[in-house]
Design a protein around this motif. Sequence first.
Motif, PDB file in Angstrom:
ATOM      1  N   THR A   1     -10.821   0.741 -31.731  1.00 46.38           N
ATOM      2  CA  THR A   1     -10.434   2.118 -32.049  1.00 46.38           C
ATOM      3  C   THR A   1      -9.174   2.498 -31.298  1.00 46.38           C
ATOM      4  OG1 THR A   1     -12.776   2.649 -32.305  1.00 46.38           O
ATOM      5  CG2 THR A   1     -11.269   4.507 -32.126  1.00 46.38           C
ATOM      6  N   LEU A   2      -9.091   2.075 -30.021  1.00 51.65           N
ATOM      7  CA  LEU A   2      -7.899   2.387 -29.223  1.00 51.65           C
ATOM      8  C   LEU A   2      -6.654   1.753 -29.844  1.00 51.65           C
ATOM      9  CD1 LEU A   2      -6.499   3.582 -26.766  1.00 51.65           C
ATOM     10  CD2 LEU A   2      -7.160   1.555 -25.466  1.00 51.65           C
ATOM     11  N   GLN A   3      -6.782   0.495 -30.256  1.00 50.98           N
ATOM     12  CA  GLN A   3      -5.645  -0.179 -30.896  1.00 50.98           C
ATOM     13  C   GLN A   3      -5.198   0.554 -32.152  1.00 50.98           C
ATOM     14  OE1 GLN A   3      -6.660  -4.322 -31.528  1.00 50.98           O
ATOM     15  NE2 GLN A   3      -7.191  -4.593 -29.383  1.00 50.98           N
ATOM     16  N   ASP A   4      -6.170   0.921 -32.984  1.00 51.58           N
ATOM     17  CA  ASP A   4      -5.848   1.643 -34.232  1.00 51.58           C
ATOM     18  C   ASP A   4      -5.195   2.981 -33.937  1.00 51.58           C
ATOM     19  OD1 ASP A   4      -7.016  -0.441 -35.508  1.00 51.58           O
ATOM     20  OD2 ASP A   4      -8.821   0.614 -36.148  1.00 51.58           O
ATOM     21  N   ASP A   5      -5.817   3.740 -33.022  1.00 54.55           N
ATOM     22  CA  ASP A   5      -5.301   5.076 -32.689  1.00 54.55           C
ATOM     23  C   ASP A   5      -3.888   4.995 -32.127  1.00 54.55           C
ATOM     24  OD1 ASP A   5      -7.682   6.107 -33.465  1.00 54.55           O
ATOM     25  OD2 ASP A   5      -8.390   6.647 -31.467  1.00 54.55           O
ATOM     26  N   LEU A   6      -3.689   4.000 -31.260  1.00 54.77           N
ATOM     27  CA  LEU A   6      -2.401   3.882 -30.597  1.00 54.77           C
ATOM     28  C   LEU A   6      -1.306   3.526 -31.608  1.00 54.77           C
ATOM     29  CD1 LEU A   6      -1.403   4.254 -27.746  1.00 54.77           C
ATOM     30  CD2 LEU A   6      -1.775   1.838 -27.327  1.00 54.77           C
ATOM     31  N   ALA A   7      -1.612   2.584 -32.489  1.00 53.15           N
ATOM     32  CA  ALA A   7      -0.630   2.211 -33.519  1.00 53.15           C
ATOM     33  C   ALA A   7      -0.298   3.437 -34.375  1.00 53.15           C
ATOM     34  CB  ALA A   7      -1.182   1.080 -34.382  1.00 53.15           C
ATOM     35  N   ALA A   8      -1.329   4.207 -34.743  1.00 54.67           N
ATOM     36  CA  ALA A   8      -1.099   5.397 -35.574  1.00 54.67           C
ATOM     37  C   ALA A   8      -0.257   6.429 -34.829  1.00 54.67           C
ATOM     38  CB  ALA A   8      -2.443   6.005 -35.984  1.00 54.67           C
ATOM     39  N   ARG A   9      -0.538   6.594 -33.527  1.00 51.72           N
ATOM     40  CA  ARG A   9       0.210   7.588 -32.750  1.00 51.72           C
ATOM     41  C   ARG A   9       1.654   7.162 -32.515  1.00 51.72           C
ATOM     42  NH1 ARG A   9      -2.509  11.645 -29.896  1.00 51.72           N
ATOM     43  NH2 ARG A   9      -0.480  12.266 -29.121  1.00 51.72           N
ATOM     44  N   ILE A  10       1.874   5.870 -32.287  1.00 52.36           N
ATOM     45  CA  ILE A  10       3.252   5.382 -32.112  1.00 52.36           C
ATOM     46  C   ILE A  10       4.040   5.675 -33.394  1.00 52.36           C
ATOM     47  CG2 ILE A  10       4.707   3.327 -31.862  1.00 52.36           C
ATOM     48  CD1 ILE A  10       2.504   2.120 -30.102  1.00 52.36           C
ATOM     49  N   SER A  11       3.391   5.394 -34.510  1.00 50.03           N
ATOM     50  CA  SER A  11       4.039   5.636 -35.802  1.00 50.03           C
ATOM     51  C   SER A  11       4.305   7.124 -36.007  1.00 50.03           C
ATOM     52  CB  SER A  11       3.148   5.092 -36.917  1.00 50.03           C
ATOM     53  OG  SER A  11       3.616   5.499 -38.160  1.00 50.03           O
ATOM     54  N   ALA A  12       3.328   7.960 -35.704  1.00 49.44           N
ATOM     55  CA  ALA A  12       3.442   9.402 -35.972  1.00 49.44           C
ATOM     56  C   ALA A  12       4.439  10.082 -35.037  1.00 49.44           C
ATOM     57  CB  ALA A  12       2.069  10.062 -35.843  1.00 49.44           C
ATOM     58  N   THR A  13       4.537   9.578 -33.804  1.00 50.63           N
ATOM     59  CA  THR A  13       5.342  10.294 -32.808  1.00 50.63           C
ATOM     60  C   THR A  13       6.664   9.590 -32.504  1.00 50.63           C
ATOM     61  OG1 THR A  13       4.323   9.111 -30.954  1.00 50.63           O
ATOM     62  CG2 THR A  13       3.256  11.138 -31.667  1.00 50.63           C
ATOM     63  N   SER A  14       6.883   8.424 -33.106  1.00 53.51           N
ATOM     64  CA  SER A  14       8.086   7.630 -32.798  1.00 53.51           C
ATOM     65  C   SER A  14       8.205   7.366 -31.302  1.00 53.51           C
ATOM     66  CB  SER A  14       9.360   8.328 -33.285  1.00 53.51           C
ATOM     67  OG  SER A  14       9.249   8.671 -34.627  1.00 53.51           O
ATOM     68  N   ALA A  15       7.076   7.128 -30.657  1.00 48.68           N
ATOM     69  CA  ALA A  15       7.095   6.891 -29.214  1.00 48.68           C
ATOM     70  C   ALA A  15       7.855   5.619 -28.890  1.00 48.68           C
ATOM     71  CB  ALA A  15       5.666   6.796 -28.678  1.00 48.68           C
ATOM     72  N   ARG A  16       8.554   5.629 -27.762  1.00 54.71           N
ATOM     73  CA  ARG A  16       9.310   4.455 -27.335  1.00 54.71           C
ATOM     74  C   ARG A  16       8.601   3.689 -26.238  1.00 54.71           C
ATOM     75  NH1 ARG A  16      14.422   4.192 -29.064  1.00 54.71           N
ATOM     76  NH2 ARG A  16      13.929   1.998 -28.780  1.00 54.71           N
ATOM     77  N   GLY A  17       7.568   4.297 -25.665  1.00 53.20           N
ATOM     78  CA  GLY A  17       6.878   3.621 -24.580  1.00 53.20           C
ATOM     79  C   GLY A  17       5.397   3.968 -24.530  1.00 53.20           C
ATOM     80  N   VAL A  18       4.607   3.053 -23.983  1.00 48.18           N
ATOM     81  CA  VAL A  18       3.173   3.286 -23.797  1.00 48.18           C
ATOM     82  C   VAL A  18       2.842   2.993 -22.336  1.00 48.18           C
ATOM     83  CG1 VAL A  18       0.849   2.541 -24.424  1.00 48.18           C
ATOM     84  CG2 VAL A  18       2.632   2.618 -26.179  1.00 48.18           C
ATOM     85  N   LEU A  19       2.230   3.970 -21.673  1.00 46.69           N
ATOM     86  CA  LEU A  19       1.762   3.749 -20.306  1.00 46.69           C
ATOM     87  C   LEU A  19       0.247   3.574 -20.341  1.00 46.69           C
ATOM     88  CD1 LEU A  19       3.782   6.327 -18.169  1.00 46.69           C
ATOM     89  CD2 LEU A  19       4.037   3.853 -18.194  1.00 46.69           C
ATOM     90  N   LEU A  20      -0.207   2.445 -19.844  1.00 44.49           N
ATOM     91  CA  LEU A  20      -1.629   2.134 -19.850  1.00 44.49           C
ATOM     92  C   LEU A  20      -2.113   2.210 -18.408  1.00 44.49           C
ATOM     93  CD1 LEU A  20      -3.122   1.299 -22.465  1.00 44.49           C
ATOM     94  CD2 LEU A  20      -2.826  -1.076 -21.782  1.00 44.49           C
ATOM     95  N   ASP A  21      -2.800   3.293 -18.080  1.00 49.17           N
ATOM     96  CA  ASP A  21      -3.252   3.461 -16.691  1.00 49.17           C
ATOM     97  C   ASP A  21      -4.624   2.835 -16.500  1.00 49.17           C
ATOM     98  OD1 ASP A  21      -3.326   4.808 -13.988  1.00 49.17           O
ATOM     99  OD2 ASP A  21      -5.064   5.732 -14.949  1.00 49.17           O
ATOM    100  N   ILE A  22      -4.702   1.848 -15.617  1.00 47.44           N
ATOM    101  CA  ILE A  22      -5.987   1.176 -15.395  1.00 47.44           C
ATOM    102  C   ILE A  22      -6.467   1.375 -13.961  1.00 47.44           C
ATOM    103  CG2 ILE A  22      -5.595  -0.551 -17.210  1.00 47.44           C
ATOM    104  CD1 ILE A  22      -4.978  -2.567 -14.945  1.00 47.44           C
ATOM    105  N   SER A  23      -6.020   2.486 -13.339  1.00 51.34           N
ATOM    106  CA  SER A  23      -6.376   2.699 -11.932  1.00 51.34           C
ATOM    107  C   SER A  23      -7.880   2.877 -11.724  1.00 51.34           C
ATOM    108  CB  SER A  23      -5.619   3.910 -11.369  1.00 51.34           C
ATOM    109  OG  SER A  23      -5.891   5.068 -12.122  1.00 51.34           O
ATOM    110  N   ALA A  24      -8.592   3.259 -12.785  1.00 49.08           N
ATOM    111  CA  ALA A  24     -10.038   3.458 -12.637  1.00 49.08           C
ATOM    112  C   ALA A  24     -10.822   2.160 -12.803  1.00 49.08           C
ATOM    113  CB  ALA A  24     -10.527   4.491 -13.660  1.00 49.08           C
ATOM    114  N   LEU A  25     -10.139   1.113 -13.253  1.00 54.70           N
ATOM    115  CA  LEU A  25     -10.853  -0.146 -13.495  1.00 54.70           C
ATOM    116  C   LEU A  25     -10.958  -0.972 -12.219  1.00 54.70           C
ATOM    117  CD1 LEU A  25      -9.446  -1.395 -16.938  1.00 54.70           C
ATOM    118  CD2 LEU A  25     -11.409   0.061 -16.483  1.00 54.70           C
TER     119      LEU A  25
END
Lengths: 125, 125
Positions: free
Chosen positions: A28-52
């Motif tokens: 779901t995250l992969q799908d959502d992220l691809a859709a959001r990149i497309s919708a927002t023309s985002a140039r970058g993705v920050l993946l915060d894993i500090s809680a892991l």
Amino acid sequence: MDRIPILRMGDVLLVTIQVELHDQLAMTLQDDLAARISATSARGVLLDISALEIVDSFIGRMIATISGIASVMDARTVVVGMQPAVAITLVELGLSLPGVLTALDVERGMHLLGITRSGDADHAQ
Amino acid sequence: MDRIPILRMGDVLLVTIQVELHDQLAMTLQDDLAARISATSARGVLLDISALEIVDSFIGRMIATISGIASVMDARTVVVGMQPAVAITLVELGLSLPGVLTALDVERGMHLLGITRSGDADHAQ
């Protein structure tokens, strides 16, 4: 917990992973992220894993997949906030996240992406 | 899940609430947030609740408490990302989050705080 929220900050999408990622949630995250990149023309993705506290091969693969998807959509992915113990384990296990950029925290990740928030575009360095 | 990560972006601390908040986790968040505001001299706190499908009186009280703590430490709190159904329920239940600022998303929350990221300070409006 159906989906992981994706926060938009200008040209960057921020994803904070706090819960254990099972298969469906990762898909779901992969799908959502691809859709959001497309919708927002985002140039970058920050993946915060500090809680892991554990990053195993499944999560490592998911990070690589997300990075790959973002890359073909012309957005760069930076993994931020990795705990010291996670970094040690990753290297010991030989999971070196090839092709994935990392930064110590969100601010350095933003800096690495070289992207400012929208409205600040005139002041981009 | 021991604690909720607090991300620093310049003068703003961003907290994304994704998991159900039980008493201990809420207490830890309050402690961590107060410590981080003190350590980073943050001027604003963004509380993202876009992942929450239910906001009951416990969470409402926690939001009010966090806002109060931040306020006495000279930081303003903005709740962002509230789902439409949550807004409806809150009003119907009479939980109107008095004294708490809200914004539709992170970007508008940032704008409401009137705070830019560090390094952009020269360009603050």
